[in-house]
Design a protein around this motif. Sequence first.
Motif, PDB file in Angstrom:
ATOM      1  N   GLU A 199       6.708   5.062   2.177  1.00  0.00           N
ATOM      2  CA  GLU A 199       5.243   5.188   2.191  1.00  0.00           C
ATOM      3  C   GLU A 199       4.781   6.337   1.301  1.00  0.00           C
ATOM      4  N   ALA A 200       5.551   7.423   1.255  1.00  0.00           N
ATOM      5  CA  ALA A 200       5.187   8.549   0.392  1.00  0.00           C
ATOM      6  C   ALA A 200       5.263   8.146  -1.085  1.00  0.00           C
ATOM      7  N   VAL A 201       6.255   7.321  -1.432  1.00  0.00           N
ATOM      8  CA  VAL A 201       6.329   6.833  -2.808  1.00  0.00           C
ATOM      9  C   VAL A 201       5.152   5.919  -3.109  1.00  0.00           C
ATOM     10  N   ARG A 202       4.818   5.040  -2.177  1.00  0.00           N
ATOM     11  CA  ARG A 202       3.671   4.150  -2.381  1.00  0.00           C
ATOM     12  C   ARG A 202       2.387   4.955  -2.580  1.00  0.00           C
ATOM     13  N   ALA A 203       2.249   6.052  -1.847  1.00  0.00           N
ATOM     14  CA  ALA A 203       1.067   6.907  -2.025  1.00  0.00           C
ATOM     15  C   ALA A 203       1.069   7.540  -3.413  1.00  0.00           C
ATOM     16  N   ALA A 204       2.247   7.969  -3.893  1.00  0.00           N
ATOM     17  CA  ALA A 204       2.340   8.549  -5.240  1.00  0.00           C
ATOM     18  C   ALA A 204       2.015   7.516  -6.309  1.00  0.00           C
ATOM     19  N   ILE A 205       2.435   6.276  -6.077  1.00  0.00           N
ATOM     20  CA  ILE A 205       2.081   5.201  -7.009  1.00  0.00           C
ATOM     21  C   ILE A 205       0.577   4.966  -6.998  1.00  0.00           C
ATOM     22  N   GLY A 206      -0.006   4.992  -5.795  1.00  0.00           N
ATOM     23  CA  GLY A 206      -1.453   4.811  -5.684  1.00  0.00           C
ATOM     24  C   GLY A 206      -2.240   5.887  -6.412  1.00  0.00           C
TER      25      GLY A 206
ATOM     26  N   ASP B  11       0.879   8.797 -10.024  1.00  0.00           N
ATOM     27  CA  ASP B  11       1.921   9.761 -10.391  1.00  0.00           C
ATOM     28  C   ASP B  11       3.154   9.067 -10.957  1.00  0.00           C
ATOM     29  N   VAL B  12       3.506   7.916 -10.410  1.00  0.00           N
ATOM     30  CA  VAL B  12       4.687   7.162 -10.813  1.00  0.00           C
ATOM     31  C   VAL B  12       4.375   5.674 -10.729  1.00  0.00           C
ATOM     32  N   TYR B  13       5.265   4.874 -11.311  1.00  0.00           N
ATOM     33  CA  TYR B  13       5.160   3.422 -11.191  1.00  0.00           C
ATOM     34  C   TYR B  13       6.215   2.871 -10.228  1.00  0.00           C
ATOM     35  N   GLN B  14       7.369   3.552 -10.172  1.00  0.00           N
ATOM     36  CA  GLN B  14       8.479   3.100  -9.343  1.00  0.00           C
ATOM     37  C   GLN B  14       9.412   4.278  -9.106  1.00  0.00           C
TER      38      GLN B  14
ATOM     39  N   ARG C 117       9.935  13.045  -7.513  1.00  0.00           N
ATOM     40  CA  ARG C 117       9.751  12.430  -6.187  1.00  0.00           C
ATOM     41  C   ARG C 117      11.077  12.394  -5.429  1.00  0.00           C
ATOM     42  N   ILE C 118      12.144  12.058  -6.129  1.00  0.00           N
ATOM     43  CA  ILE C 118      13.469  12.010  -5.500  1.00  0.00           C
ATOM     44  C   ILE C 118      13.837  13.376  -4.926  1.00  0.00           C
ATOM     45  N   ALA C 119      13.626  14.424  -5.725  1.00  0.00           N
ATOM     46  CA  ALA C 119      13.954  15.778  -5.276  1.00  0.00           C
ATOM     47  C   ALA C 119      13.137  16.175  -4.053  1.00  0.00           C
ATOM     48  N   ALA C 120      11.902  15.690  -3.984  1.00  0.00           N
ATOM     49  CA  ALA C 120      11.032  16.059  -2.877  1.00  0.00           C
ATOM     50  C   ALA C 120      11.306  15.273  -1.607  1.00  0.00           C
TER      51      ALA C 120
ATOM     52  N   SER D  44       6.208  -2.686  -2.079  1.00  0.00           N
ATOM     53  CA  SER D  44       7.341  -2.549  -1.167  1.00  0.00           C
ATOM     54  C   SER D  44       6.893  -2.507   0.287  1.00  0.00           C
ATOM     55  N   ASP D  45       7.679  -3.166   1.139  1.00  0.00           N
ATOM     56  CA  ASP D  45       7.487  -3.096   2.583  1.00  0.00           C
ATOM     57  C   ASP D  45       8.517  -2.125   3.145  1.00  0.00           C
ATOM     58  N   PRO D  46       8.107  -1.062   3.850  1.00  0.00           N
ATOM     59  CA  PRO D  46       9.068  -0.053   4.313  1.00  0.00           C
ATOM     60  C   PRO D  46      10.218  -0.630   5.132  1.00  0.00           C
ATOM     61  N   ALA D  47       9.923  -1.502   6.076  1.00  0.00           N
ATOM     62  CA  ALA D  47      10.986  -2.075   6.910  1.00  0.00           C
ATOM     63  C   ALA D  47      11.963  -2.883   6.071  1.00  0.00           C
ATOM     64  N   ALA D  48      11.447  -3.623   5.090  1.00  0.00           N
ATOM     65  CA  ALA D  48      12.321  -4.422   4.228  1.00  0.00           C
ATOM     66  C   ALA D  48      13.202  -3.531   3.355  1.00  0.00           C
ATOM     67  N   GLU D  49      12.680  -2.411   2.899  1.00  0.00           N
ATOM     68  CA  GLU D  49      13.468  -1.496   2.075  1.00  0.00           C
ATOM     69  C   GLU D  49      14.594  -0.862   2.892  1.00  0.00           C
TER      70      GLU D  49
END
Length: 420
Positions: A171-178, A181-184, A345-348, A397-402
């Motif tokens: 969800e934090a990555v999805r927020a960054a995409i929103g 900040d990033v695409y993936q 993002r990975i480091a964080a 992405s769906d968190p549960a599916a990931e």
Amino acid sequence: MRKNEPTGVEALPQALISVPGTPDDCRGRLVERDRLEWRCGDGGDPAALAQEFLTGHGVAVADLGRPARHDPDGVCGAALYLSAAAGALLAGGAPAAATPVPALPDLVVVVYTHTDRHRPPEAHQAATPAAGLGTLAGPATAARRPDPAQRWWLGRWRESWTPGQHADAVEAVRAAIGRGDVYQVNLVGHAAAPYAGDPLPALARLGALPGARYGGTLSGLDWAIGCASPETLVEVDGGRLVTRPIKGTRPATAAGRRELLASAKERAEHVMIVDLERNDLARVARTGSVRVDELFAVRRWCDLWQAESTVSAAAADGLGLAELLRAVCPGGSVTGAPKLAALDRIAALEPVGRGASMGAFGWVGSGRIDLGLTIRTAAADADRLHVWAGGGITWGSDPAAEVAEAAAKAAPVRALLAAG
């Protein structure tokens, strides 16, 4: 920086070399000549150190576009392992969390030379299948050898994050995409389990998993890695550069294959990484030579379908190993896009470092390189086994599916490590 220099080739054990990409005709008559081990805390440029070390042993890696001859009587080539942390350093990415396997170096280069004493196939089967196997050391000993009579036991896996924490990171990555900040971003989790007995046969078994194009092992004092990777990070042969990014996973059923082929989310994620890999190769390729030879081909690894593409290019004049490693490491399919923003993002978000996973592992010879990306990879230290698994996160992405996908990728590796 550690540099382990054996006193002489004749004093080294005659073990079967199982490094991915080793020339088949040479496997029975290779012995370790010298090795370089380096950690990020040692300072310096690991790519430059690797090239300098190999060149010093007569391995032609300073100009990968120039024809080079394999010497059947001298130095054959070298195993090369480069961690994800070292790759992030080369790319200028943010430092990640500490590795859970501090005994494991971030760069290992093991040079092999030929010996006239060719080992028969039955001797190969009895030999430990990697350089330096049987030298894992415990905390209280300098060189404890595992007791071959001790029964193999693997304890309970403990995750570095809970499924809920993994889902929160998605969800934090999805927020960054929103936010733009990033695409993936590729998120990776870790688990460790205590063991008793010799871990090296268990790690060697990984190479037999179906689709393990880069199946093999490597070890040193207090550490070992076993790889079952299907993914090519970079291959160089005859001046041609090739990378084969894998992105997109479904269960290996007829319905799973149809679903993967029809998934707009998986295809968009895949194409994004193919574009990133095209840009990485373009940095070290002749102008206009980069091409996509195959796009979104669905292939099988164990009980999973995965989508793979092939990107190739002609090496630029004067391209050396160091420059190549700086261009392709860490691999785009295990970082995200843009690469530096994804590394931030990975480091964080990842609670522990990637250790042996998501790095490079394979063979470097004169004029020929074949490095796999260390997905589906496990590591051993003196008392624990370690595994990693994850996946690419996009807006869809769906968190549960990931969380479920990461577990599915880790399951075959864990099962084989647990086998007696």
